[in-house]
Write a protein that holds these residues in place. Structure first.
Motif: not given
Length: 335
Positions: A89, A92, A117, A121
């Protein structure tokens, strides 16, 4: 094996000619998958430059190491305390901002837990269709990947202006450390990380082992349900210690609770391609084969002569693993 061709389309923009490789590390050590990903990046036709981004907290040594890899033209560094824990988070938006500043044509990630992961994103934020787990590059727009647990090969041609993809490490040779004729330029990316309110890094507990990591070991010994319980995996650990080998497991053994899931090899686990893969008590289900069939040499021990694992094995031993494995360990200790 058959080939499927699939097309992704979007609005067209001017073709760009630069690749960004997202470096995976833990602030102390560079991950093996990055070396494979860099090789893939250098194989993109008509590519002018390869830039690596090193994002972390106290990652200066990693940037220096990356600058000495062959094929790297420039290293961009984002060293920020908000990147502690490598939350996707937080990372990205940095990749997206770098893309907007530099107009990269390709953005490459390793096909690891970190890459899987982070990549979706970034692709969503840039509104492009990603291509996952590639094993080959036909041209600057066309990539090759496997589907159906490796039983079919799919060729994907992307019409997006930015190609975003993850690289299967076992499909590309790793770049050798310190292989560059001269170090690449290292520069601050000029970006800062902003902590998200959606997730927070608390801590991490990493399993420590004197054995090599599964994805980097030259020898891997994998156990299946034939070992009957977790205590019997000690047979494999003892043998592995004589060969400096990593120990893995089939999904059946993990699901049965014999070993933790970080040892799982297969379609839903780790994908490995060591010099020698020894399957002990592994039946050879298609999901497991998808994670190890690219191994250079495959040896199997199973009491069932009809076990599917023997169809892909270069060497096979039909016998009781509880007798054969201790005997192998004894012989290795003598040598």
């Amino acid at each position: 094996m058959f080939r499927i061709t699939k097309f992704f389309s979007c609005s067209s923009l001017a073709r760009l000619k630069h690749t960004l490789v997202v470096v995976e590390h833990d602030n102390q050590k560079l991950s093996q998958i990055t070396l494979n990903t860099l090789t893939a990046a250098t194989k993109i036709p008509k590519n002018e430059t390869v830039t690596c981004v090193v994002a972390g907290a106290g990652c200066g040594n990693i940037a220096n190491e990356v600058s000495r890899l062959a094929g790297v033209n420039k290293v961009l560094v984002v060293d920020d305390s908000n990147l502690q824990g490598f939350l996707p988070e937080n990372i990205a938006p940095i990749i997206v901002d770098l893309q907007k500043k530099n107009n990269f044509s390709h953005i490459a990630f390793g096909s690891s837990a970190f890459g899987k992961n982070l990549m979706p994103r970034v692709a969503a934020m840039l509104d492009v269709q990603p291509v996952s787990d590639i094993i080959g590059i036909d041209d600057e727009n066309t990539f090759v990947r496997t589907i159906y647990a490796g039983n079919a090969i799919q060729t994907v041609r992307s019409k997006d202006p930015i190609k975003i993809f993850t690289v299967r490490g076992t499909a590309f040779e790793a770049v050798k450390p310190d292989s560059a004729a001269s170090p690449a330029e290292i520069s601050p990316a000029g970006l800062t990380a902003t902590a998200t309110d959606k997730a927070a890094f608390v801590n991490q507990q990493l399993a420590k082992s004197d054995r090599p990591a599964l994805n980097a070991a030259k020898v891997v010994i994998a156990g299946g349900r034939g070992l009957q319980n977790g205590e019997n995996f000690k047979l494999l650990y003892d043998l592995a210690d004589t060969m400096n080998a990593a120990v893995g497991a089939s999904r059946a053994a993990v699901d049965a609770g014999y070993v933790p899931n970080d040892l799982q090899i297969g379609q839903t686990g780790k994908i490995v391609a060591p010099e020698l893969y020894i399957a002990v008590g592994v039946s050879g289900a298609i999901q497991h084969l998808a994670g190890m069939k690219d191994s250079k040499t495959i040896a199997a021990i199973n009491k069932d002569p009809e076990a599917p694992i023997f169809q892909v094995a270069d060497l096979g031993l039909v016998g009781d693993l509880f007798k054969e494995v201790p005997e192998m360990t004894k012989m290795m200790k003598k040598n």
